[in-house]
Scaffold this motif. Structure first.
Motif: not given
Ligand code: SAH
Length: 297
Positions: A265-268, A285-288
């Motif tokens: 996934g994505q992280v900031l 942290g993780a983001v979408l």
């Protein structure tokens, strides 16, 4: 040939003479009675109005009245939730309190405008959740350069670049905290939508938001106005484009979603350019987010 009538009444001639068209009872055409002084005003139809004006009128009139969506209290409840979520920067909270988010979303979604949710804005794109937008802007508001002398602390974002204008909501928030904002969008229809949204907002705010909207590929940043004290991306790619790092001023901060190196996934990602010119990377942290794409459409 006779024009008389068999019932003996005089024949009517058309068109009627002006003397027949009067408000006298019994005359050929009855004049509309004058409305009572306290009668509700009828909406004026303007079929000849310019299309963009019609669209603006439609939006003004279709914001539900009476459910409070156009009023400060609903926005202040959202601000209280943001505060509870850890967004404590006074300027950021004030920007959320002032910016009418419901004017950026489609009429059908207006009831959800002040919930902490992302909403579709067309062409498969979304306006991000207020808590995510708030977290990112708050992080930008503690960029390293703010400890340098002669910084305007009422405009902590300084010169700001946004990649991914979307509907223009985040650009409008940024403008309340920046000296000026350049915002780039690769989808022409969204760029135009943001333009009309910001025109509407300019009539609601006492101060003119200094936002310049650019239609183009934000992966190249925007060199003509570089360097930037703050850069924020609303779309996530596999890596940070080199142009963004090159256009980040000393004391500046960049924040962008990027793909996690383990493919989870994505992280900031936060990148600071320290006053000595070196770069410092951290993660927040993780983001979408929607994908960062190259080229324009
Ligand atoms: N900040 C926006 C969020 C929009 S969603 C708002 O408040 O509404 C992210 C946007 O990034 C989409 O509109 C998408 O088209 C745009 N985008 C993706 N890749 C881009 C690129 N390379 N350059 C410019 N915009 C891009």
């Amino acid at each position: 040939m006779s024009h008389g009538r068999s019932d003996g009444k005089p024949a009517r001639r058309f068109p009627l003479g002006l003397d027949k068209v009067s408000s006298q009872p019994g005359a050929g055409v009855r004049a509309r009675p004058a409305p009572a002084a306290n009668a509700p005003q009828r909406e004026v139809l303007r079929p000849q109005a310019h299309l963009h004006q019609v669209e603006q009128d439609r939006r003004r009139h279709t914001v539900p009245q009476g459910v409070g969506l156009d009023s400060m209290p609903v926005r202040l409840r959202m601000v209280e939730r943001l505060r509870a979520d850890g967004i404590t920067h006074a300027g950021v909270l004030e920007a959320f309190a002032r910016m009418p988010r419901h004017l950026f979303v489609d009429t059908a979604l207006v009831n959800q405008a002040y919930e902490d949710t992302s909403l579709p804005i067309g062409l498969g794109q979304t306006i991000s959740k207020p808590s995510v937008v708030g977290t990112m802007i708050q992080l930008l508001c503690s960029r390293p350069g703010l400890t340098m002398p002669h910084v305007d602390h009422t405009r902590p974002l300084g010169a700001c670049l946004e990649v991914g204008t979307g509907c223009g909501y985040q650009a409008a928030l940024l403008s309340l905290l920046a000296r000026h904002v350049i915002s780039i969008e690769r989808l022409r229809d969204l760029h135009l939508k943001a333009r009309s949204n910001l025109d509407l907002i300019r009539r609601h705010l006492p101060t003119w938001p200094d936002v310049r909207l650019v239609y183009g590929d934000g992966m190249m940043g925007h060199a003509p106005q570089a360097p930037y004290d703050t850069i924020i991306a609303a779309a996530g790619g596999s890596a940070l484009p080199q142009a963004w790092l090159d256009q980040l001023a000393p004391g500046g901060r960049l924040i962008a979603p990027t793909e996690d190196s383990r493919g989870q996934g994505q992280v900031l990602t936060v990148v600071d350019r320290l006053p000595d010119g070196s770069l410092q990377h951290t993660r927040a942290g993780a983001v979408l987010f929607v994908p960062l794409k190259s080229g324009i459409t």
